[in-house]
Design a protein around this motif. Structure first.
Motif, PDB file in Angstrom:
ATOM      1  N   SER A  45       2.237   5.241  18.346  1.00 32.79           N
ATOM      2  CA  SER A  45       1.917   5.879  17.060  1.00 32.79           C
ATOM      3  C   SER A  45       1.475   7.320  17.265  1.00 32.79           C
ATOM      4  O   SER A  45       1.861   8.215  16.496  1.00 32.79           O
ATOM      5  CB  SER A  45       0.841   5.068  16.336  1.00 32.79           C
ATOM      6  N   LYS A  59       2.885  10.147   2.827  1.00 32.04           N
ATOM      7  CA  LYS A  59       3.001   8.700   2.679  1.00 32.04           C
ATOM      8  C   LYS A  59       3.862   8.137   3.801  1.00 32.04           C
ATOM      9  O   LYS A  59       4.855   8.741   4.192  1.00 32.04           O
ATOM     10  CB  LYS A  59       3.643   8.370   1.332  1.00 32.04           C
ATOM     11  N   ILE A  60       3.452   6.978   4.319  1.00 27.52           N
ATOM     12  CA  ILE A  60       4.258   6.244   5.295  1.00 27.52           C
ATOM     13  C   ILE A  60       4.890   5.070   4.557  1.00 27.52           C
ATOM     14  O   ILE A  60       4.225   4.384   3.777  1.00 27.52           O
ATOM     15  CB  ILE A  60       3.398   5.691   6.461  1.00 27.52           C
ATOM     16  N   THR A  62       7.494   1.547   5.078  1.00 22.64           N
ATOM     17  CA  THR A  62       8.174   0.633   5.981  1.00 22.64           C
ATOM     18  C   THR A  62       8.660  -0.561   5.167  1.00 22.64           C
ATOM     19  O   THR A  62       8.490  -0.604   3.950  1.00 22.64           O
ATOM     20  CB  THR A  62       7.257   0.202   7.145  1.00 22.64           C
ATOM     21  N   ALA A  71       3.513   1.241  11.281  1.00 22.04           N
ATOM     22  CA  ALA A  71       3.341   2.100  10.099  1.00 22.04           C
ATOM     23  C   ALA A  71       1.860   2.297   9.779  1.00 22.04           C
ATOM     24  O   ALA A  71       1.420   3.408   9.488  1.00 22.04           O
ATOM     25  CB  ALA A  71       4.072   1.510   8.901  1.00 22.04           C
ATOM     26  N   VAL A  72       1.085   1.226   9.837  1.00 23.77           N
ATOM     27  CA  VAL A  72      -0.348   1.306   9.537  1.00 23.77           C
ATOM     28  C   VAL A  72      -1.060   2.190  10.564  1.00 23.77           C
ATOM     29  O   VAL A  72      -1.910   3.014  10.213  1.00 23.77           O
ATOM     30  CB  VAL A  72      -0.994  -0.101   9.468  1.00 23.77           C
ATOM     31  N   GLY A  75      -0.152   5.744   9.825  1.00 21.72           N
ATOM     32  CA  GLY A  75      -0.870   6.129   8.604  1.00 21.72           C
ATOM     33  C   GLY A  75      -2.342   6.393   8.873  1.00 21.72           C
ATOM     34  O   GLY A  75      -2.923   7.342   8.338  1.00 21.72           O
ATOM     35  N   VAL A  82      -0.127   3.888   3.431  1.00 24.88           N
ATOM     36  CA  VAL A  82       1.049   3.192   3.958  1.00 24.88           C
ATOM     37  C   VAL A  82       1.542   2.211   2.886  1.00 24.88           C
ATOM     38  O   VAL A  82       0.755   1.426   2.354  1.00 24.88           O
ATOM     39  CB  VAL A  82       0.703   2.413   5.240  1.00 24.88           C
TER      40      VAL A  82
END
Length: 195
Positions: A45, A59-60, A62, A71-72, A75, A82
């Protein structure tokens, strides 16, 4: 963001613990998408944050479920929300964006949806997922982002299978694509990396 640079800690781990199944399937469920190695997840990440440092992201995005963990973490590092697109339309979601995605692994199509409340015009979106194969999930995300009137700032994948050409398609459309490990071949169940 075009020259491929392998992320060595992930490449090393795939060499050590990745398994190849017939039909071009790479199994990384002991450290990425069933059991998760949090230390590796954090380092991957951080690498995504470094690679996308020059683009604006608020913004992420997935798709559930395997993309959620990376993703988290991305983010968290970027301090942005996310959103994960859902594979089943919830009865509680009224106003939604919907697209169809074909799953290579499951060999079927499914609807993917996202609330218009959480993906909207003006958003600058980074899509994060565990795998890039044929690019079907990515195409679905592109459709959702376009429907929302948002901008796709980039796409990050932990593992890309270059022999399935999803990455070729996305790069030909000039999307900023970053893959941390690119598999050149899984022929004869042997994992070969792209240089």
């Amino acid at each position: 963001m075009s020259d491929y640079k392998p992320f060595e800690p992930l490449v090393k781990r795939i060499k050590e613990d990745g398994k190849c199944l017939p039909g071009g399937i790479l199994k990384v469920d002991s450290f990425i998408n069933h059991q998760i190695d949090p230390t590796l997840l954090q380092s991957m990440s951080i690498e995504f944050v470094r690679r996308f440092a020059s683009v604006e992201i608020n913004k992420i995005l997935t798709i559930e479920a395997s993309g959620i963990a990376p993703a988290v973490m991305v983010g968290f590092l970027l301090n942005v929300p996310v959103v994960f697109a859902k594979k089943k339309k919830p009865s509680t979601m009224a106003d939604m964006l919907v697209t169809e995605v074909f799953s290579f692994t499951k060999n079927k199509s499914y609807s993917v949806c996202c609330s218009k409340e959480y993906l909207k015009e003006g958003d600058k979106v980074l899509f994060i997922d565990d795998f890039l194969a044929n690019g079907n999930a990515a195409k679905g995300i592109i459709d959702l982002v376009n429907q929302a009137g948002a901008t796709l700032s980039g796409m990050g994948f932990l593992v890309e299978k270059s022999f399935q050409h999803g990455g070729d398609f996305l790069r030909a459309q000039n999307f900023p694509v970053e893959s941390l490990a690119i598999i050149g071949s899984l022929d004869d169940c042997k994992i070969t990396f792209k240089d």
